[in-house]
Design an enzyme around this catalytic site. Structure first.
Site, PDB file in Angstrom:
ATOM      1  CG  ASN A 162      -0.465  -0.173   2.491  1.00  0.00           C
ATOM      2  OD1 ASN A 162       0.730  -0.447   2.647  1.00  0.00           O
ATOM      3  ND2 ASN A 162      -1.285  -0.023   3.503  1.00  0.00           N
TER       4      ASN A 162
ATOM      5  N   GLY B   9       2.629  -5.257   7.647  1.00  0.00           N
ATOM      6  CA  GLY B   9       1.660  -6.064   6.901  1.00  0.00           C
ATOM      7  C   GLY B   9       0.512  -6.456   7.798  1.00  0.00           C
TER       8      GLY B   9
ATOM      9  CD  GLU C 187       8.387   0.945  10.738  1.00  0.00           C
ATOM     10  OE1 GLU C 187       7.258   1.008  10.233  1.00  0.00           O
ATOM     11  OE2 GLU C 187       9.346   0.340  10.202  1.00  0.00           O
TER      12      GLU C 187
ATOM     13  CB  CYS D 136      -2.356  -0.126   8.605  1.00  0.00           C
ATOM     14  SG  CYS D 136      -0.886   0.878   8.469  1.00  0.00           S
TER      15      CYS D 136
ATOM     16  CD  GLU E 196       2.421  -0.133  10.498  1.00  0.00           C
ATOM     17  OE1 GLU E 196       1.257  -0.502  10.796  1.00  0.00           O
ATOM     18  OE2 GLU E 196       2.753   0.304   9.400  1.00  0.00           O
TER      19      GLU E 196
HETATM   20  P1  ADP Z   1      -1.442  -7.364   3.005  1.00  0.00           P
HETATM   21  O1  ADP Z   1      -2.777  -7.796   3.481  1.00  0.00           O
HETATM   22  O2  ADP Z   1      -1.108  -5.939   3.178  1.00  0.00           O
HETATM   23  O3  ADP Z   1      -1.078  -7.904   1.634  1.00  0.00           O
HETATM   24  P2  ADP Z   1       0.373  -9.303   4.069  1.00  0.00           P
HETATM   25  O4  ADP Z   1       0.690  -9.451   5.509  1.00  0.00           O
HETATM   26  O5  ADP Z   1      -0.297 -10.431   3.362  1.00  0.00           O
HETATM   27  O6  ADP Z   1      -0.471  -7.976   4.032  1.00  0.00           O
HETATM   28  O7  ADP Z   1       1.655  -8.908   3.241  1.00  0.00           O
HETATM   29  C1  ADP Z   1       2.640  -7.996   3.692  1.00  0.00           C
HETATM   30  C2  ADP Z   1       3.996  -8.489   3.229  1.00  0.00           C
HETATM   31  O8  ADP Z   1       4.246  -9.765   3.825  1.00  0.00           O
HETATM   32  C3  ADP Z   1       4.130  -8.693   1.729  1.00  0.00           C
HETATM   33  O9  ADP Z   1       5.462  -8.398   1.337  1.00  0.00           O
HETATM   34  C4  ADP Z   1       3.853 -10.167   1.596  1.00  0.00           C
HETATM   35  O10 ADP Z   1       4.413 -10.703   0.396  1.00  0.00           O
HETATM   36  C5  ADP Z   1       4.555 -10.707   2.824  1.00  0.00           C
HETATM   37  N1  ADP Z   1       4.107 -12.022   3.289  1.00  0.00           N
HETATM   38  C6  ADP Z   1       2.883 -12.587   3.183  1.00  0.00           C
HETATM   39  N2  ADP Z   1       2.877 -13.808   3.738  1.00  0.00           N
HETATM   40  C7  ADP Z   1       4.116 -14.040   4.221  1.00  0.00           C
HETATM   41  C8  ADP Z   1       4.767 -15.114   4.929  1.00  0.00           C
HETATM   42  N3  ADP Z   1       4.106 -16.221   5.264  1.00  0.00           N
HETATM   43  N4  ADP Z   1       6.066 -14.970   5.255  1.00  0.00           N
HETATM   44  C9  ADP Z   1       6.729 -13.842   4.946  1.00  0.00           C
HETATM   45  N5  ADP Z   1       6.195 -12.799   4.302  1.00  0.00           N
HETATM   46  C10 ADP Z   1       4.907 -12.879   3.946  1.00  0.00           C
END
Ligand code: ADP
Length: 484
Positions: free
Chosen positions: A159, A235, A464, A291, A257
């Site tokens: 985002n 995320g 942050e 967020c 975060e």
């Molecule tokens: P959003 O809902 O904002 O997409 P995510 O938490 O799914 O949030 O994604 C945020 C980041 O975490 C992205 O870079 C995504 O590729 C990464 N991500 C998603 N799943 C995993 C995981 N199991 N391990 C590490 N990184 C992840």
């Protein structure tokens, strides 16, 4: 339609990762990245895995001694040069971001400036990593120094493709850490362009590595590695939980975060026009996909309907469309499932007896566009725990201060909150009672590199930006000196 920003963006598009200062394509497949406004593929990135992630970690490890050993003013000089190049390429970066993320071009321009603000701010902080001296009760003199924690893993969302990265890399580099970055698969190109500019600015090889590919695979390798001493993640809360658990065996420092479900409270004594305008600024940034977006609006009953009607009148004027079209304020959502979620939330408001004051359906443009929506009434319970992450503003009436603070705090999440009142006493009283890391008073926008950003409860931990943002990248080293 602004073609020049789009063309400038395409000139910065690179279809490779970065390991040890080199462009890496890998030998496996690729991942397509699309323009959320059209669904068309704009490019691909390599689908890298365990081997390349391990190579990136090894590179960050090799580069650490030299980088962390440099004088802080040298690292500050690098951050300033990187920031200068970002300013020089601001229009292209904004175009590239608008293309892969879908946010209106003016917002993308704003994000580039915001993102660069972190590099400029932390260039200053690099030069202010102060230690302490103290007399000890044992008769010693105690000296403390602040030392980089080590190579870091930084995982960022789609985002804010630039700002979430610089908010981590600014303090990491100021502190002397090296990094392996995993950008979101939906928006990797802005991050890749930033990494390329970092190398043009003279960053030594291995200090900054970027891997693209399956998130769970890369995340698994990064979190398991004993070389990586810190993870900073922005995320969703479910993924944050997984990563925190994966970091436990190696006892990494972790900053999280995560999601929020921000309450926005309007008291009858507020300036209602101001509250409406600020609600729109906060809610519709990035088409409702932040967020810190207000997720649930509570308005004192005597003014609730008036506020909701005025809000609906303004929201119905917001132009929806492609990021590059003139006057667009609301773009597409990043993915189809984002649209499904907004639709589901609207249906649940209706089922609970809420009224749709404007919008309520997918937009005529089709695809991932949703009509900006304001609802009134229904049940707020859903919005206490689930972020809509889209252009829906649900408004609810409340009667007493205690009732609304209770509702605001009845959530597992606690990132942002907002309060509108002209009563200073009440603003501070309630601002302090709300269980959230941040509270905007009479404003819908509070993100700036100089303010601490972060949550409480299951919205995460760590701060942050601001003077605190560097702390998570530093260990305190104590020297105890026995005087002769
Ligand atoms: P959003 O809902 O904002 O997409 P995510 O938490 O799914 O949030 O994604 C945020 C980041 O975490 C992205 O870079 C995504 O590729 C990464 N991500 C998603 N799943 C995993 C995981 N199991 N391990 C590490 N990184 C992840």
């Amino acid at each position: 339609m602004s073609h020049s920003a789009r063309d400038a963006g395409l000139k910065l598009l690179r279809e490779h990762a970065f390991i040890d200062g080199k462009a890496v394509k890998g030998s496996g497949g690729t991942i397509a990245v699309d323009d959320p406004a059209t669904g068309e593929t704009i490019g691909t990135v390599p689908d890298l895995g365990k081997t390349e992630t391990e190579q990136a970690i090894a590179a960050a490890d090799r580069a650490f001694a030299d980088w962390s050993g440099r004088r802080p003013d040298e690292r500050a000089a690098f951050l300033r040069e990187w920031a200068r190049l970002i300013d020089d390429h601001a229009e292209g970066l904004a175009g590239l971001m608008a293309l892969e993320n879908g946010k209106p071009l003016d917002e993308a321009r704003g994000e580039v400036a915001y993102a660069n603000g972190f590099l400029k701010w932390f260039a200053g902080e690099a030069e202010r990593m102060l230690g302490e001296t103290q007399d000890s009760p044992l008769g010693h003199v105690i000296l403390t120094f602040r030392k980089a924690v080590g190579p870091c893993a930084l995982i960022t969302p789609w985002n804010f493709p630039a700002a979430m990265l610089t908010r981590k890399l600014g303090p990491a580099f100021a502190a002397g850490c090296t990094a392996v970055v995993k950008p979101a698969s939906q928006t990797p190109f802005t991050a890749i362009a930033l990494v390329e500019l970092a190398h043009q600015a003279g960053l030594p090889k291995g200090v900054l590595n970027l891997v693209t590919g399956d998130a769970a695979t890369i995340g698994g390798v990064l979190t398991a590695s004993p070389v990586i001493r810190k993870l900073s993640f922005t995320g969703s809360t479910p993924v944050g939980r997984i990563l925190a658990e994966q970091c436990a065996p190696t006892l990494k420092r972790v900053s999280m975060e995560l999601g929020g479900a921000a309450p926005l409270i309007v008291f009858a004594d507020a300036d209602i026009d101001q509250a409406v305008a600020e609600t729109i600024k906060g809610k519709f940034r990035n088409s409702g996909q932040t967020c810190v977006c207000p997720n649930r609006i509570y308005v004192e009953r005597s003014v609730a309907r008036d506020y909701a009607d005025r809000l609906a009148a303004e929201v119905s004027k917001l132009k929806v469309g492609n990021a590059f079209d003139d006057g667009v304020k609301v773009g597409p959502l990043i993915e189809d499932k984002g649209i499904d979620k907004v639709e589901d939330h609207v249906a649940k408001v209706k089922a609970a007896g809420g009224e749709i004051l404007t919008g309520g359906e997918r937009h005529d443009l089709g695809g991932r566009f949703f009509t900006p929506t304001v609802t009134f009434g229904g049940d707020d319970a859903l919005f206490r725990e689930e972020e809509t992450f889209g252009p829906l503003v649900p408004v609810f009436a409340f009667d007493t201060e205690d009732e609304v603070v209770g509702k605001a705090n009845d959530s597992d999440l606690g990132l942002a909150s907002y309060l509108f009142t002209r009563d200073l006493d009440r603003a501070i009283r309630i601002g302090r009672r709300i269980e959230a890391g941040m509270c905007g008073i009479n404003t819908g926008l509070m993100s700036t590199p100089v303010a601490p950003f972060g949550g409480v409860k299951q919205s995460g931990y760590g701060r942050e930006g601001s003077t605190h943002g560097i702390d998570d990248y530093l260990d305190i080293k104590t020297l105890t000196l026995k005087l002769g």
